[in-house]
Scaffold this motif. Structure first.
Motif, PDB file in Angstrom:
ATOM      1  N   ALA A 224       0.829  -1.206   0.000  1.00  0.00           N
ATOM      2  CA  ALA A 224       0.000   0.000   0.000  1.00  0.00           C
ATOM      3  C   ALA A 224       0.865   1.258   0.000  1.00  0.00           C
ATOM      4  CB  ALA A 224      -0.933  -0.013   1.208  1.00  0.00           C
ATOM      5  N   LEU A 225       1.954   1.239   0.750  1.00  0.00           N
ATOM      6  CA  LEU A 225       2.864   2.392   0.811  1.00  0.00           C
ATOM      7  C   LEU A 225       3.644   2.538  -0.486  1.00  0.00           C
ATOM      8  CD1 LEU A 225       4.080   1.749   4.456  1.00  0.00           C
ATOM      9  CD2 LEU A 225       2.760   3.739   3.709  1.00  0.00           C
ATOM     10  N   ASN A 226       4.123   1.431  -1.047  1.00  0.00           N
ATOM     11  CA  ASN A 226       4.834   1.471  -2.332  1.00  0.00           C
ATOM     12  C   ASN A 226       3.987   2.124  -3.408  1.00  0.00           C
ATOM     13  OD1 ASN A 226       7.436   0.527  -2.020  1.00  0.00           O
ATOM     14  ND2 ASN A 226       7.115  -1.387  -3.123  1.00  0.00           N
ATOM     15  N   ASN A 227       2.712   1.748  -3.445  1.00  0.00           N
ATOM     16  CA  ASN A 227       1.818   2.255  -4.482  1.00  0.00           C
ATOM     17  C   ASN A 227       1.459   3.724  -4.299  1.00  0.00           C
ATOM     18  OD1 ASN A 227       1.283   0.025  -6.339  1.00  0.00           O
ATOM     19  ND2 ASN A 227       0.430  -1.012  -4.566  1.00  0.00           N
ATOM     20  N   GLN A 228       1.830   4.287  -3.162  1.00  0.00           N
ATOM     21  CA  GLN A 228       1.681   5.729  -2.938  1.00  0.00           C
ATOM     22  C   GLN A 228       3.031   6.442  -3.012  1.00  0.00           C
ATOM     23  OE1 GLN A 228      -1.378   6.650   0.376  1.00  0.00           O
ATOM     24  NE2 GLN A 228      -0.763   4.525   0.797  1.00  0.00           N
ATOM     25  N   SER A 229       4.044   5.715  -3.496  1.00  0.00           N
ATOM     26  CA  SER A 229       5.414   6.245  -3.610  1.00  0.00           C
ATOM     27  C   SER A 229       5.997   6.635  -2.254  1.00  0.00           C
ATOM     28  CB  SER A 229       5.453   7.453  -4.565  1.00  0.00           C
ATOM     29  OG  SER A 229       4.996   7.079  -5.857  1.00  0.00           O
ATOM     30  N   ALA A 234       7.757   2.301   3.244  1.00  0.00           N
ATOM     31  CA  ALA A 234       7.503   0.929   2.807  1.00  0.00           C
ATOM     32  C   ALA A 234       8.654   0.000   3.175  1.00  0.00           C
ATOM     33  CB  ALA A 234       7.266   0.891   1.301  1.00  0.00           C
ATOM     34  N   VAL A 235       9.886   0.492   3.069  1.00  0.00           N
ATOM     35  CA  VAL A 235      11.057  -0.358   3.299  1.00  0.00           C
ATOM     36  C   VAL A 235      10.999  -1.074   4.653  1.00  0.00           C
ATOM     37  CG1 VAL A 235      13.540  -0.307   3.766  1.00  0.00           C
ATOM     38  CG2 VAL A 235      12.641   0.731   1.681  1.00  0.00           C
ATOM     39  N   LYS A 258      12.157  -3.315  -5.071  1.00  0.00           N
ATOM     40  CA  LYS A 258      11.669  -2.104  -5.744  1.00  0.00           C
ATOM     41  C   LYS A 258      11.649  -0.919  -4.794  1.00  0.00           C
ATOM     42  CE  LYS A 258       8.823  -4.456  -9.207  1.00  0.00           C
ATOM     43  NZ  LYS A 258       7.447  -4.674  -9.710  1.00  0.00           N
ATOM     44  N   ALA A 259      11.230  -1.168  -3.535  1.00  0.00           N
ATOM     45  CA  ALA A 259      11.228  -0.084  -2.550  1.00  0.00           C
ATOM     46  C   ALA A 259      12.647   0.419  -2.297  1.00  0.00           C
ATOM     47  CB  ALA A 259      10.582  -0.560  -1.251  1.00  0.00           C
ATOM     48  N   TYR A 260      13.595  -0.517  -2.166  1.00  0.00           N
ATOM     49  CA  TYR A 260      14.998  -0.130  -2.009  1.00  0.00           C
ATOM     50  C   TYR A 260      15.459   0.718  -3.202  1.00  0.00           C
ATOM     51  CZ  TYR A 260      16.189  -3.305   1.906  1.00  0.00           C
ATOM     52  OH  TYR A 260      16.296  -3.920   3.128  1.00  0.00           O
ATOM     53  N   TYR A 261      15.121   0.274  -4.411  1.00  0.00           N
ATOM     54  CA  TYR A 261      15.582   0.964  -5.620  1.00  0.00           C
ATOM     55  C   TYR A 261      15.058   2.402  -5.653  1.00  0.00           C
ATOM     56  CZ  TYR A 261      16.459   2.073 -10.495  1.00  0.00           C
ATOM     57  OH  TYR A 261      16.890   2.682 -11.646  1.00  0.00           O
ATOM     58  N   TYR A 262      13.768   2.568  -5.439  1.00  0.00           N
ATOM     59  CA  TYR A 262      13.187   3.905  -5.534  1.00  0.00           C
ATOM     60  C   TYR A 262      13.548   4.779  -4.336  1.00  0.00           C
ATOM     61  CZ  TYR A 262      10.683   2.329  -9.636  1.00  0.00           C
ATOM     62  OH  TYR A 262      10.387   1.855 -10.883  1.00  0.00           O
ATOM     63  N   HIS A 263      14.016   4.142  -3.268  1.00  0.00           N
ATOM     64  CA  HIS A 263      14.536   4.908  -2.137  1.00  0.00           C
ATOM     65  C   HIS A 263      16.048   5.118  -2.265  1.00  0.00           C
ATOM     66  CE1 HIS A 263      15.153   5.601   2.370  1.00  0.00           C
ATOM     67  NE2 HIS A 263      14.376   6.577   1.953  1.00  0.00           N
TER      68      HIS A 263
END
Length: 340
Positions: A224-229, A234-235, A258-263
């Motif tokens: 849910a957190l990932n999908n809200q950026s 999220a991590v 994916k969360a690691y990557y975008y963070h």
């Protein structure tokens, strides 16, 4: 799930002491029903007297508390005093006691309160250092029969992809047990399915607060957190899920990568995406694109190109192939890799 702890009148024939022992009550359960003092009615109130004991049978001396649940909702709580806690009950019915004490594994007992008398209940705890976990008890409150029936129907409807039916049955389960973590978890998953990210987040946060051992709930909250950026938030949710369930699943590790990557935690993204690819056993070749992304982010351009070429060779029919070709061409155009 813990056995239902009660001494219903239909079981009082034969050896009452043996029956009470088998159902988890203190031996005093047998006498509590016959005692003149304990049989005295308390108007519209019953009393539950709780004794929390260690493996030796002695009352625990450490600090702790006992929470009383009814239909999945906390009705009352009491601090432990010399291993004892007491509750006055105004509404008769089925209750669940959840016990936490410092240095011990949590414990749970169900109590049926059909009449306004005194009920004496023992809860036995194991020390956290105990090697034998066979007697460890779940701290999750038990769903009442009608709520469980509605909940099970909701699960079957989800399995059959009948989401409207799932909503109907889940609404009934929520009405009957609005605070039960399992009911809230399924509600959160349905909200995710409907792409209602903020409400899914709120619901799943409640689940993780009520059931801090639910690895799937933490993973779903991370989604849910990932999908809200909200990658920074999220991590730790995904990390907690993996911590609770080390074998985990490739889906959780992929989402964490994916969360690691975008963070911008690229080293962790690479390691976790490679782990997800291994764990998937070929079920999700698209993970190779996340691996390639992460390799590019840490400057391993040739390795990224090799990963993309392998994907194009083995999975040219997949929709992700166009993306892989575009990324490979981009690496070459920007001089990051040698031209073939």
């Amino acid at each position: 799930m813990a056995s239902q702890l009660e001494c219903p009148s239909r079981l009082l024939s034969g050896s009452l002491l043996l029956l009470c022992s088998a159902l988890g009550f203190s031996p005093r359960c047998a006498h509590a029903q016959d005692s003149a003092d304990d049989m005295s009615l308390r108007g519209d109130r019953a009393e539950i007297s709780v004794t929390v004991r260690d493996s030796s049978g002695e009352p625990v001396r450490s600090a702790g508390n006992v929470k009383l649940y009814r239909d999945g909702m906390m009705a009352d709580q009491s601090a432990l005093s010399h291993g004892r806690a007491f509750f006055l009950i105004r509404i008769l019915g089925n209750y669940t006691l959840v016990v936490d004490a410092a240095g011990y594994k949590p414990g749970q007992r169900d109590v049926n309160v059909p009449v306004a008398v005194k009920y004496e209940v023992d809860v036995n705890l194991r020390r956290e250092s105990a090697s034998d976990d066979g007697g460890a008890l779940s701290t999750k409150p038990v769903l009442a029969p009608k709520a469980k029936e509605a909940f099970d129907k909701a699960l079957k409807a989800i399995d059959a992809n009948k989401m409207d039916d799932a909503d109907k049955y889940l609404a009934e389960a929520i009405r009957l047990a609005p605070g039960h973590p399992d009911v809230l978890f399924v509600q959160g998953v349905l909200l995710l399915n409907r792409r209602n990210w903020p409400e899914a987040q709120t619901t799943l946060e409640k689940v993780t607060q009520l059931d801090s051992s639910n690895a799937r709930a933490f993973a779903a909250l991370g989604m849910a957190l990932n999908n809200q950026s909200k990658y920074a938030d999220a991590v730790p949710m995904f990390e907690k899920s993996v911590q609770l369930d080390p074998p985990g699943s490739w889906e959780t590790n992929l989402a964490l990568a994916k969360a690691y990557y975008y963070h911008e935690q690229y080293d962790q993204a690479l390691k976790t995406s490679q782990q997800a690819l291994t764990e998937s056993n070929g079920k999700a070749p698209q993970i190779e694109l996340v691996v390639a992304q992460s390799l590019t982010a840490v400057g391993k351009y040739e390795d990224a190109a090799a990963t993309l070429r392998k994907f194009l060779k083995e999975h040219s029919d997949r929709p992700e192939a166009a993306t892989a070709k575009r990324w490979l061409d981009g690496l070459a155009k920007n001089g990051k890799i040698r031209q073939n």
